[in-house]
Design a protein around this motif. Sequence first.
Motif, PDB file in Angstrom:
ATOM      1  N   GLY A  20       0.953  -1.049   0.277  1.00 25.57           N
ATOM      2  CA  GLY A  20      -0.345   0.188   0.353  1.00 25.57           C
ATOM      3  C   GLY A  20       1.017   1.573   0.434  1.00 25.57           C
ATOM      4  N   LEU A  21       1.716   1.226   0.699  1.00 31.90           N
ATOM      5  CA  LEU A  21       2.915   2.407   0.614  1.00 31.90           C
ATOM      6  C   LEU A  21       3.740   2.473  -0.936  1.00 31.90           C
ATOM      7  N   TYR A  22       4.144   1.747  -1.043  1.00 31.38           N
ATOM      8  CA  TYR A  22       4.373   1.949  -2.447  1.00 31.38           C
ATOM      9  C   TYR A  22       3.145   2.327  -3.808  1.00 31.38           C
ATOM     10  N   ALA A  23       2.015   1.962  -3.406  1.00 27.92           N
ATOM     11  CA  ALA A  23       0.576   2.193  -4.437  1.00 27.92           C
ATOM     12  C   ALA A  23       0.958   3.717  -4.236  1.00 27.92           C
ATOM     13  N   ALA A  24       1.006   3.782  -2.557  1.00 29.74           N
ATOM     14  CA  ALA A  24       1.367   5.865  -2.468  1.00 29.74           C
ATOM     15  C   ALA A  24       2.213   6.470  -3.245  1.00 29.74           C
ATOM     16  N   TYR A  25       3.097   5.991  -3.327  1.00 28.57           N
ATOM     17  CA  TYR A  25       4.614   6.377  -3.933  1.00 28.57           C
ATOM     18  C   TYR A  25       4.132   6.502  -5.209  1.00 28.57           C
ATOM     19  N   TYR A  26       3.689   5.642  -6.510  1.00 35.15           N
ATOM     20  CA  TYR A  26       3.485   5.365  -7.237  1.00 35.15           C
ATOM     21  C   TYR A  26       1.869   6.354  -8.122  1.00 35.15           C
ATOM     22  N   ALA A  27       1.035   6.048  -6.873  1.00 38.23           N
ATOM     23  CA  ALA A  27      -0.039   6.695  -7.609  1.00 38.23           C
ATOM     24  C   ALA A  27       0.277   8.268  -7.631  1.00 38.23           C
ATOM     25  N   GLY A  28       1.124   8.663  -6.789  1.00 37.66           N
ATOM     26  CA  GLY A  28       1.421  10.216  -6.573  1.00 37.66           C
ATOM     27  C   GLY A  28       2.426  10.832  -8.482  1.00 37.66           C
ATOM     28  N   PHE A  29       3.336   9.430  -8.401  1.00 36.62           N
ATOM     29  CA  PHE A  29       3.758   9.231  -9.443  1.00 36.62           C
ATOM     30  C   PHE A  29       3.365   9.437 -10.573  1.00 36.62           C
ATOM     31  N   ARG A  30       1.967   8.564 -11.244  1.00 38.63           N
ATOM     32  CA  ARG A  30       1.294   9.102 -11.794  1.00 38.63           C
ATOM     33  C   ARG A  30       0.057   9.679 -11.711  1.00 38.63           C
ATOM     34  N   GLU A  31       0.664  10.972 -10.635  1.00 41.17           N
ATOM     35  CA  GLU A  31      -0.368  12.442 -10.386  1.00 41.17           C
ATOM     36  C   GLU A  31      -1.718  12.293  -9.979  1.00 41.17           C
ATOM     37  N   LEU A  32      -2.517  11.487  -9.139  1.00 42.68           N
ATOM     38  CA  LEU A  32      -3.538  11.193  -8.489  1.00 42.68           C
ATOM     39  C   LEU A  32      -3.372  11.053  -7.131  1.00 42.68           C
ATOM     40  N   THR A  33      -4.501  11.868  -6.518  1.00 39.05           N
ATOM     41  CA  THR A  33      -4.400  11.997  -4.980  1.00 39.05           C
ATOM     42  C   THR A  33      -5.087  10.865  -4.593  1.00 39.05           C
ATOM     43  N   THR A  34      -4.245  11.082  -3.072  1.00 34.93           N
ATOM     44  CA  THR A  34      -4.543   9.242  -2.736  1.00 34.93           C
ATOM     45  C   THR A  34      -4.796   9.290  -1.549  1.00 34.93           C
ATOM     46  N   ALA A  35      -6.211   8.033  -0.452  1.00 36.80           N
ATOM     47  CA  ALA A  35      -6.082   8.689   1.040  1.00 36.80           C
ATOM     48  C   ALA A  35      -5.253   6.650   1.052  1.00 36.80           C
ATOM     49  N   VAL A  36      -5.087   6.279   2.391  1.00 41.60           N
ATOM     50  CA  VAL A  36      -4.669   5.499   2.424  1.00 41.60           C
ATOM     51  C   VAL A  36      -4.932   4.805   3.687  1.00 41.60           C
ATOM     52  N   VAL A  37      -5.595   4.259   4.235  1.00 41.98           N
ATOM     53  CA  VAL A  37      -6.800   3.491   4.986  1.00 41.98           C
ATOM     54  C   VAL A  37      -6.175   2.352   5.958  1.00 41.98           C
ATOM     55  N   ASP A  38      -6.246   2.463   6.985  1.00 42.36           N
ATOM     56  CA  ASP A  38      -5.536   0.764   7.766  1.00 42.36           C
ATOM     57  C   ASP A  38      -5.953   1.755   9.401  1.00 42.36           C
ATOM     58  N   SER A  39      -6.293   0.182   9.617  1.00 45.73           N
ATOM     59  CA  SER A  39      -7.300  -0.319  10.988  1.00 45.73           C
ATOM     60  C   SER A  39      -6.301  -0.369  11.926  1.00 45.73           C
ATOM     61  N   LEU A  40      -5.115  -0.365  11.280  1.00 42.09           N
ATOM     62  CA  LEU A  40      -3.264  -0.331  13.086  1.00 42.09           C
ATOM     63  C   LEU A  40      -3.555   1.579  13.272  1.00 42.09           C
ATOM     64  N   PRO A  41      -3.146   1.262  13.648  1.00 36.35           N
ATOM     65  CA  PRO A  41      -2.523   2.780  14.535  1.00 36.35           C
ATOM     66  C   PRO A  41      -0.653   3.261  13.451  1.00 36.35           C
TER      67      PRO A  41
END
Length: 326
Positions: A20-41
């Motif tokens: 998920g963290l790498y996807a957040a990087y790569y989505a930014g590289f593709r100029e997509l805004t992102t939100a990352v959700v996780d049940s862990l703190p």
Amino acid sequence: MTSPTITDVDLLIVGAGPTGLYAAYYAGFRELTTAVVDSLPEAGGQVTAMYPEKMIYDVAGFPAVRGRDLVQALVEQADRWQPTYLLGRRAHALTEEGGAFVVGLDGGVAVRAKAVLITAGIGEFTPRPLPAGDGWVGRGMVHFVPELEVHRGQDVVVVGGGDSAFDWALALHPIARSVTIVHRRARFRAMPATVREVEGLGVPIITDAEVSAFHGEPDLAAVTVTAKAGGARRLPAQAVVAALGFTADLGPIESWGLEIAHRSIAVDSTMRTARDRVYAAGDVAAYSGKVKLIATGFGEAATAVNNIAVALDPAAHLFPGHSSGD
């Protein structure tokens, strides 16, 4: 009734583990805004929750990297694009409104996104029980080791025959007074090279046997190991690591209209699920020939994000060029 606080993004990533963290990087590289959700703190998923101190050897470019250091590097990499983190919040219902998805989260929060990428690992996990250890959690029995130093100078018994059991033995051997592996079978599921490394350290490995009793008051002092062929021995132990694996539950994601089998989500070669604009990558994604490695998840994340970019903008190129390009 109070309306939920809405976060609007192009892509919602469900799961803040390495994939998920790498996807957040790569989505930014593709100029997509992102939100990352996780049940862990905290970010990092299972790596942070279960083995932050353990060395990882199969991530490309790192001869060896500690779990927490890998997570820190992935967070720093993603931070370039400033993803929104919604941690300590479980994703609930997935609905569609006006051509976008709305996912409700704990705490009266919701995310509206044009696409969703599920990178939730094995979902919510429950340790498989060690019957003799009932009542001993917190008194000497653990299922994973967030801090190795806690076990410095202890006699540690590791129960299990998979990669985790042997990895814990390697990690604990330099600091524990003694480490012993107990496995109920004669064969191991761990990688042969790891088994040989543990054997080379002289770590005792007791097979065809089980930990049948715990002893101590109030905390653990010893265990009884009973062989299937008969006979028992008592071992000093101030800690038992029950590395028996986990049972998984995808929770509310199972109601999102996806094709789910064996607690995994079926995807095609683009990482798309049975639902349009919902993708999956990492351990939770399933297809023929799948190999569950962190490295695999990184490639799947890039594949998913590139295909999401085209799904959201048909004029976009599937392959955007290399990040090292001009």
